[in-house]
Design a protein around this motif. Sequence first.
Motif, PDB file in Angstrom:
ATOM      1  N   GLN A 142       0.851  -1.112   0.014  1.00 18.25           N
ATOM      2  CA  GLN A 142      -0.111  -0.126   0.083  1.00 18.25           C
ATOM      3  C   GLN A 142       0.885   1.203   0.047  1.00 18.25           C
ATOM      4  O   GLN A 142       1.677   1.667   0.917  1.00 18.25           O
ATOM      5  CB  GLN A 142      -0.944   0.117   1.243  1.00 18.25           C
ATOM      6  CG  GLN A 142      -1.950   1.240   1.482  1.00 18.25           C
ATOM      7  CD  GLN A 142      -2.773   1.592   0.407  1.00 18.25           C
ATOM      8  OE1 GLN A 142      -3.529   0.223  -0.142  1.00 18.25           O
ATOM      9  NE2 GLN A 142      -2.986   2.487  -0.186  1.00 18.25           N
ATOM     10  N   PRO A 143       0.875   2.282  -1.066  1.00 22.82           N
ATOM     11  CA  PRO A 143       1.637   3.232  -1.035  1.00 22.82           C
ATOM     12  C   PRO A 143       0.725   4.149   0.105  1.00 22.82           C
ATOM     13  O   PRO A 143      -0.380   4.349   0.182  1.00 22.82           O
ATOM     14  CB  PRO A 143       1.463   3.945  -2.393  1.00 22.82           C
ATOM     15  CG  PRO A 143       0.993   2.626  -3.169  1.00 22.82           C
ATOM     16  CD  PRO A 143       0.094   1.725  -2.471  1.00 22.82           C
ATOM     17  N   VAL A 144       1.601   4.865   0.860  1.00 21.75           N
ATOM     18  CA  VAL A 144       1.259   5.823   2.045  1.00 21.75           C
ATOM     19  C   VAL A 144       1.783   7.179   1.619  1.00 21.75           C
ATOM     20  O   VAL A 144       2.963   7.305   1.572  1.00 21.75           O
ATOM     21  CB  VAL A 144       1.462   5.431   3.197  1.00 21.75           C
ATOM     22  CG1 VAL A 144       1.055   6.218   4.034  1.00 21.75           C
ATOM     23  CG2 VAL A 144       1.072   3.903   3.429  1.00 21.75           C
ATOM     24  N   ALA A 145       0.896   8.270   1.457  1.00 23.11           N
ATOM     25  CA  ALA A 145       1.445   9.538   1.228  1.00 23.11           C
ATOM     26  C   ALA A 145       0.688  10.792   2.289  1.00 23.11           C
ATOM     27  O   ALA A 145      -0.465  10.544   2.543  1.00 23.11           O
ATOM     28  CB  ALA A 145       1.280   9.852  -0.241  1.00 23.11           C
ATOM     29  N   SER A 146       1.549  11.647   2.719  1.00 20.74           N
ATOM     30  CA  SER A 146       0.897  12.861   3.542  1.00 20.74           C
ATOM     31  C   SER A 146       1.566  13.844   3.387  1.00 20.74           C
ATOM     32  O   SER A 146       2.645  13.974   2.412  1.00 20.74           O
ATOM     33  CB  SER A 146       0.901  12.264   4.980  1.00 20.74           C
ATOM     34  OG  SER A 146       2.103  12.333   5.349  1.00 20.74           O
ATOM     35  N   ALA A 147       1.151  15.193   3.802  1.00 20.19           N
ATOM     36  CA  ALA A 147       1.861  16.093   3.794  1.00 20.19           C
ATOM     37  C   ALA A 147       3.513  16.311   4.209  1.00 20.19           C
ATOM     38  O   ALA A 147       4.222  17.009   3.962  1.00 20.19           O
ATOM     39  CB  ALA A 147       1.178  17.446   4.344  1.00 20.19           C
ATOM     40  N   GLN A 148       3.570  15.320   5.216  1.00 18.28           N
ATOM     41  CA  GLN A 148       5.028  15.086   5.714  1.00 18.28           C
ATOM     42  C   GLN A 148       5.757  14.055   5.198  1.00 18.28           C
ATOM     43  O   GLN A 148       7.046  14.218   5.469  1.00 18.28           O
ATOM     44  CB  GLN A 148       4.646  14.953   7.492  1.00 18.28           C
ATOM     45  CG  GLN A 148       4.146  16.245   8.048  1.00 18.28           C
ATOM     46  CD  GLN A 148       2.809  16.107   7.921  1.00 18.28           C
ATOM     47  OE1 GLN A 148       2.025  15.158   7.694  1.00 18.28           O
ATOM     48  NE2 GLN A 148       1.971  17.058   8.002  1.00 18.28           N
ATOM     49  N   GLY A 149       5.311  13.259   4.398  1.00 18.13           N
ATOM     50  CA  GLY A 149       6.316  12.108   3.903  1.00 18.13           C
ATOM     51  C   GLY A 149       5.604  11.172   2.930  1.00 18.13           C
ATOM     52  O   GLY A 149       4.376  11.323   2.475  1.00 18.13           O
ATOM     53  N   ARG A 150       6.121  10.229   2.368  1.00 21.04           N
ATOM     54  CA  ARG A 150       5.801   9.182   1.459  1.00 21.04           C
ATOM     55  C   ARG A 150       6.555   7.974   1.624  1.00 21.04           C
ATOM     56  O   ARG A 150       7.753   7.941   1.813  1.00 21.04           O
ATOM     57  CB  ARG A 150       6.023   9.812   0.038  1.00 21.04           C
ATOM     58  CG  ARG A 150       5.755   8.792  -1.003  1.00 21.04           C
ATOM     59  CD  ARG A 150       5.810   9.338  -2.360  1.00 21.04           C
ATOM     60  NE  ARG A 150       7.318   9.486  -2.760  1.00 21.04           N
ATOM     61  CZ  ARG A 150       8.009  10.401  -2.808  1.00 21.04           C
ATOM     62  NH1 ARG A 150       7.386  11.770  -2.539  1.00 21.04           N
ATOM     63  NH2 ARG A 150       9.618  10.600  -3.054  1.00 21.04           N
ATOM     64  N   ALA A 151       5.784   6.737   1.647  1.00 22.63           N
ATOM     65  CA  ALA A 151       6.502   5.501   1.963  1.00 22.63           C
ATOM     66  C   ALA A 151       5.471   4.382   1.392  1.00 22.63           C
ATOM     67  O   ALA A 151       4.413   4.567   0.856  1.00 22.63           O
ATOM     68  CB  ALA A 151       6.899   5.196   3.439  1.00 22.63           C
ATOM     69  N   MET A 152       6.022   3.264   1.534  1.00 24.54           N
ATOM     70  CA  MET A 152       5.300   2.117   0.917  1.00 24.54           C
ATOM     71  C   MET A 152       5.301   0.993   2.127  1.00 24.54           C
ATOM     72  O   MET A 152       6.294   0.682   2.806  1.00 24.54           O
ATOM     73  CB  MET A 152       6.116   1.301  -0.308  1.00 24.54           C
ATOM     74  CG  MET A 152       5.413   0.160  -0.881  1.00 24.54           C
ATOM     75  SD  MET A 152       3.825   0.510  -1.652  1.00 24.54           S
ATOM     76  CE  MET A 152       4.472   1.013  -3.109  1.00 24.54           C
ATOM     77  N   ALA A 153       3.976   0.637   2.310  1.00 22.30           N
ATOM     78  CA  ALA A 153       3.512  -0.091   3.553  1.00 22.30           C
ATOM     79  C   ALA A 153       3.174  -1.398   3.357  1.00 22.30           C
ATOM     80  O   ALA A 153       2.807  -1.985   1.988  1.00 22.30           O
ATOM     81  CB  ALA A 153       2.484   0.407   4.528  1.00 22.30           C
ATOM     82  N   VAL A 154       3.433  -2.519   3.876  1.00 20.14           N
ATOM     83  CA  VAL A 154       3.233  -3.979   3.754  1.00 20.14           C
ATOM     84  C   VAL A 154       2.217  -4.265   4.764  1.00 20.14           C
ATOM     85  O   VAL A 154       2.545  -4.463   5.924  1.00 20.14           O
ATOM     86  CB  VAL A 154       4.357  -4.983   3.992  1.00 20.14           C
ATOM     87  CG1 VAL A 154       3.857  -6.433   3.495  1.00 20.14           C
ATOM     88  CG2 VAL A 154       5.573  -4.588   2.625  1.00 20.14           C
ATOM     89  N   VAL A 155       0.778  -4.385   4.223  1.00 17.49           N
ATOM     90  CA  VAL A 155      -0.220  -4.830   4.983  1.00 17.49           C
ATOM     91  C   VAL A 155      -0.532  -6.266   4.881  1.00 17.49           C
ATOM     92  O   VAL A 155      -0.857  -6.714   3.683  1.00 17.49           O
ATOM     93  CB  VAL A 155      -1.565  -3.856   4.648  1.00 17.49           C
ATOM     94  CG1 VAL A 155      -2.640  -4.164   5.589  1.00 17.49           C
ATOM     95  CG2 VAL A 155      -1.026  -2.432   4.884  1.00 17.49           C
ATOM     96  N   GLN A 156      -0.518  -7.277   5.892  1.00 22.42           N
ATOM     97  CA  GLN A 156      -1.059  -8.559   5.954  1.00 22.42           C
ATOM     98  C   GLN A 156      -2.117  -8.723   6.765  1.00 22.42           C
ATOM     99  O   GLN A 156      -2.123  -8.278   7.787  1.00 22.42           O
ATOM    100  CB  GLN A 156       0.340  -9.450   6.660  1.00 22.42           C
ATOM    101  CG  GLN A 156       1.604  -9.465   5.785  1.00 22.42           C
ATOM    102  CD  GLN A 156       2.598  -9.993   6.550  1.00 22.42           C
ATOM    103  OE1 GLN A 156       3.589  -9.309   6.896  1.00 22.42           O
ATOM    104  NE2 GLN A 156       2.570 -11.239   6.324  1.00 22.42           N
ATOM    105  N   VAL A 157      -3.075  -9.238   6.368  1.00 30.26           N
ATOM    106  CA  VAL A 157      -4.315  -9.666   6.802  1.00 30.26           C
ATOM    107  C   VAL A 157      -4.476 -11.189   6.913  1.00 30.26           C
ATOM    108  O   VAL A 157      -4.456 -11.817   5.680  1.00 30.26           O
ATOM    109  CB  VAL A 157      -5.472  -8.804   6.287  1.00 30.26           C
ATOM    110  CG1 VAL A 157      -6.862  -9.196   7.190  1.00 30.26           C
ATOM    111  CG2 VAL A 157      -5.337  -7.406   6.504  1.00 30.26           C
ATOM    112  N   ALA A 158      -4.597 -11.717   8.086  1.00 30.64           N
ATOM    113  CA  ALA A 158      -4.685 -13.407   8.172  1.00 30.64           C
ATOM    114  C   ALA A 158      -6.309 -13.661   8.627  1.00 30.64           C
ATOM    115  O   ALA A 158      -6.513 -13.040   9.443  1.00 30.64           O
ATOM    116  CB  ALA A 158      -3.692 -13.958   9.049  1.00 30.64           C
TER     117      ALA A 158
END
Length: 479
Positions: A142-158
């Motif tokens: 999941q790409p995550v972006a905000s006014a303070q930054g930007r990153a890529m998150a790994v979301v795992q749902v079991a």
Amino acid sequence: MIRLRSLRARLLVGILVPVAILIVINSVSLYRQSLAAATTAYDRTLLASAKTIGEQLDVTGYDDQARLRSVVPYSALEAFEADNQSRMFYRVSALDGEMVSGFAELPFWRGQLPSRPPYAALVDFYDAIFRDQPVRVAVLLQPVASAQGRAMAVVQVAETLELRQTLARKLLLDTLWRQLVLMAVVALVTVYVVERTTRSVRNLGEAIEAREPDDLSPIDAPDAPRELRPLVDATTRVMGRLKRLVEHQKRFVRDSAHQLRTPLAVLKAQVQSAQRGDIPAPQALAEINQTVDRATLLANQMLSLAKVEQLRQQPESGAEDLSSAVRQVALDLSPLVADKMLDFELIVPPTPVRVQAHRWMLQELTRNLLHNAIKHTPEHGLLEVRVELERRAVRLRIRNDGAGIPDELRQRLFTPFASGELKGGSGLGLAICREIVLALGGRLELIDRDTDGHTVGLDAVVTLALAPQNDLEHGTTAH
């Protein structure tokens, strides 16, 4: 291996076994398709859960300096837990595996995204074990972006598999009982159709069974199926042959009783006369001997007539040499020829003349015709036996110098016990010849030879078909 003797059992097994196999294959295929559809639906739920978590992430910093922060409480996943039958767990991590929030004991995803993901998202699905329970895991990048930054998150749902297993069992049971109902319906319809179809066979069997023991008339089965017609026709032909055979046996017994009664009565009278001394002993013995000879001849000829019918009912025989049979009979009767000092001539081809017949038939036919010719030829007369070849047939011609046959007697001579003599003949010789010729598919003729309007002799002519394998060369020689 079990051998099914019943036609109904064969039909039922032949129909129901393939249908059962197809139903089993269809059930397995339908179950797998249903399970795959259910798996896709629940995977979509996992993906929705992962997207919900991803939408609640925040980030500060960029790239390697980015710090992810999750603000979603676990209670947000309770909406995706159906009927409290399954539990859901999640983990949010950075790309390097650093955990952000969730269950730390949930192993970090180390796999690769599929080249063609099933959804418009960077998602992967896999099976794993968590807390000693099998789980289904959805991984969302999941790409995550905000006014303070930007990153890529790994979301795992079991998610635990209780709900999926319950649904799989329900799908299996629903599939099985529907297919079992279908198989039962097919079985009932098949049994009904087979019973209806074989009813005509049972009716035909019952109709034949209900016949009188001596009823050999043709089978009347107009409603019989077309597939049964060859059996009905063959049975009718067999019954026709049996009817002719039974009628021949009845006629033989009747004629035997009638014809043998007379010589036996004469023989008894002669014996009684000899005992009383009415006539001298030598004369009595001579008369008794003559009566015994006539009875013996009659019995032998009646047995010959019965044997012709017996051979007619047997399978087709092989090819026999007519010339050889004629020579053998002529040799056997040569003492009779010599006794009357006849001018005898035998003319046969130098090579075998084969016809489709039993050898006994050929010899008996020749014996009766030649014996009659010898009997009716005057002393020192001419007697000729000739085997003549044609293109596809052969003629046996026996020519003598005897008297001709009146027209009113000609046809009657072929009837059993009809004789042209007032005494001394049984009336069976020509009848035997006629039956043999008919059995061989040939033709028998008695032809008078005339010169200047006067009958000078008689020709007995038998025409028979050559056997297919006969390879004679045309030509004759005298012996």
